[in-house]
Motif scaffolding. Structure first.
Motif, short mmCIF file in Angstrom:
data_model
loop_
_atom_site.label_atom_id
_atom_site.label_comp_id
_atom_site.label_asym_id
_atom_site.label_seq_id
_atom_site.Cartn_x
_atom_site.Cartn_y
_atom_site.Cartn_z
N SER A 1 0.80 -1.24 0.00
CA SER A 1 0.00 0.00 0.00
C SER A 1 0.83 1.29 0.00
O SER A 1 0.33 2.34 0.36
CB SER A 1 -0.99 0.02 1.17
N GLN A 2 2.08 1.18 -0.42
CA GLN A 2 2.89 2.40 -0.62
C GLN A 2 2.98 2.64 -2.11
O GLN A 2 3.23 1.71 -2.88
CB GLN A 2 4.28 2.24 -0.02
N GLU B 1 4.78 7.16 -0.49
CA GLU B 1 3.81 7.47 0.56
C GLU B 1 2.77 6.35 0.67
O GLU B 1 2.46 5.66 -0.30
CB GLU B 1 3.09 8.79 0.27
N LYS B 2 2.24 6.20 1.87
CA LYS B 2 1.20 5.21 2.13
C LYS B 2 -0.10 5.66 1.44
O LYS B 2 -0.45 6.84 1.47
CB LYS B 2 0.97 5.11 3.64
N ILE B 3 -0.79 4.74 0.83
CA ILE B 3 -2.06 5.03 0.15
C ILE B 3 -3.18 4.93 1.18
O ILE B 3 -3.39 3.87 1.78
CB ILE B 3 -2.31 4.05 -1.01
N ARG B 4 -3.87 6.04 1.38
CA ARG B 4 -5.00 6.08 2.32
C ARG B 4 -6.13 6.85 1.65
O ARG B 4 -5.93 7.98 1.22
CB ARG B 4 -4.60 6.79 3.60
N LEU B 5 -7.28 6.23 1.58
CA LEU B 5 -8.45 6.88 1.00
C LEU B 5 -9.58 6.88 2.02
O LEU B 5 -9.84 5.87 2.65
CB LEU B 5 -8.93 6.15 -0.25
N ASN B 6 -10.24 8.02 2.15
CA ASN B 6 -11.47 8.07 2.93
C ASN B 6 -12.63 8.14 1.93
O ASN B 6 -12.41 8.10 0.72
CB ASN B 6 -11.46 9.24 3.92
N SER C 1 -12.23 11.14 -0.59
CA SER C 1 -11.17 10.99 -1.59
C SER C 1 -11.52 9.89 -2.59
O SER C 1 -11.27 10.04 -3.79
CB SER C 1 -9.81 10.75 -0.94
#
Length: 99
Positions: free
Chosen positions: A39-40, A62-67, A70
């Motif tokens: 997940s980077q 960077e770490k992939i983060r979705l809310n 997004s």
């Protein structure tokens, strides 16, 4: 959800998709990173993804983060690009001569 989104359109033409950092490219890179890089975000030298112009603004490493917000922006941009690129192909194929 991003993996499912990409999977529905996995047979899309990479030639028509281009490699200019559009939302289709971003989905492709995100999926590859989720599956193969913990997940980077992986850099992809074949695609010109500029984080400042991308939908998610994630930089390589960077770490992939979705809310939910997004992801909503991401899938809308993806479908807009699918329609922009491929709807014309379908229309031309229906009215054009030959298969």
């Amino acid at each position: 959800m991003v993996l499912a989104l990409d999977n529905y359109f996995c047979l899309r033409s990479r030639t028509l998709e281009m490699k200019d950092g559009n939302p289709l490219n971003e989905v492709r890179i995100i999926c590859n990173s989720l599956m193969n890089n913990n997940s980077q975000l992986l850099a992809d030298n074949s695609i010109k993804l500029d984080p400042t112009k991308s939908i998610l603004k994630i930089k390589a490493g960077e770490k992939i983060r979705l809310n939910s917000d997004s992801f909503t922006n991401f899938y809308k941009a993806f479908f807009d690009e699918i329609e922009r690129i491929f709807a014309g192909c379908i229309f031309r194929r229906k009215i054009g001569s030959g298969p």
